[in-house]
Design a protein around this motif. Structure first.
Motif, PDB file in Angstrom:
ATOM      1  N   LEU A   1       0.841  -1.193   0.000  1.00 35.53           N
ATOM      2  CA  LEU A   1       0.000   0.000   0.000  1.00 35.53           C
ATOM      3  C   LEU A   1       0.879   1.246   0.000  1.00 35.53           C
ATOM      4  O   LEU A   1       1.867   1.320   0.721  1.00 35.53           O
TER       5      LEU A   1
ATOM      6  N   ARG B   1       0.989   5.608   0.161  1.00 40.21           N
ATOM      7  CA  ARG B   1       0.337   6.863   0.493  1.00 40.21           C
ATOM      8  C   ARG B   1       0.931   7.942  -0.388  1.00 40.21           C
ATOM      9  O   ARG B   1       2.122   7.923  -0.691  1.00 40.21           O
TER      10      ARG B   1
ATOM     11  N   THR C   1      -4.368   6.908   1.013  1.00 35.37           N
ATOM     12  CA  THR C   1      -3.847   5.655   0.493  1.00 35.37           C
ATOM     13  C   THR C   1      -4.317   5.470  -0.939  1.00 35.37           C
ATOM     14  O   THR C   1      -5.496   5.653  -1.247  1.00 35.37           O
TER      15      THR C   1
ATOM     16  N   GLY D   1      -4.495   4.077   7.892  1.00 35.73           N
ATOM     17  CA  GLY D   1      -4.543   2.707   7.373  1.00 35.73           C
ATOM     18  C   GLY D   1      -4.317   1.669   8.456  1.00 35.73           C
ATOM     19  O   GLY D   1      -4.353   1.940   9.649  1.00 35.73           O
TER      20      GLY D   1
END
Length: 191
Positions: free
Chosen positions: A35, A37, A51, A121
């Motif tokens: 993931l 950002r 995100t 997150g």
């Protein structure tokens, strides 16, 4: 007016000014590593876009901000942006006594804290009596997680990595770290 920037960390950032608002879009290839950002950067600061989510073969995030908000945070006029790997899919083992949790499913007493946790997150989570604790990776080079709770952060090392712990009671109110609840500080920094 639309501006395009190359994202540090790979990808493209576009900023489109629409009256008193700016529509900011960050896009990078989906490399499957984890993931990411994205941040909009200005001369005096940066703003977290959020995100990046999969859209086709790419990862994207799109946000609209008021120009006043971006100016207050030092991100207007824009100077660029960056994308950072915030969670690796290949390094996802949780330290002993902790497990990974999506903060959206947790109970927070204030909506502002829930929004902040969701934006951060996935976090390390553990039960503490009737309450719970969240742990977020910490680096002096990255924005401070949960700036609203700066004074309540407990630094800790978990499996050789730096983290900041945030403690919450049964109803989701933030509470002091355990060393201060006990009146001492000799265990400070140990989790």
């Amino acid at each position: 007016m639309e501006q395009r920037f190359t994202l540090e960390g790979g990808g493209v950032l576009t900023v489109r000014e629409e009256g008193l608002r700016a529509v900011v879009t960050a896009q990078r290839p989906n490399d499957g590593r984890g993931l990411y950002r994205a941040y909009l950067q200005g001369a005096g600061g940066q703003v977290l876009l959020g995100t990046m989510a999969p859209e086709g073969a790419a990862l994207k995030v799109r946000r609209t901000f008021s120009l006043d908000e971006l100016r207050r945070k030092g991100a207007w006029p824009p100077r660029g942006g960056r994308a950072e790997l915030s969670f690796s899919f290949t390094d996802s083992k949780a330290p002993e006594g902790w497990h990974w949790a999506d903060p959206a499913g947790l109970r927070f007493r204030e909506a502002e804290l829930l929004r902040a946790a969701v934006q951060l997150g996935r976090a390390l989570y553990r039960r503490e009596g009737e309450g719970f604790a969240l742990a977020y990776p910490f680096s002096c080079r990255e924005p401070f997680p949960f700036p609203q709770l700066f004074c309540l952060a407990e630094p800790a090392e978990l499996d050789g990595q730096r983290y900041l712990l945030f403690h919450f009671d049964t109803s989701g109110w933030p509470v002091l770290p355990e060393p201060f609840r006990q009146g001492g500080g000799e265990n400070w920094g140990r989790a």
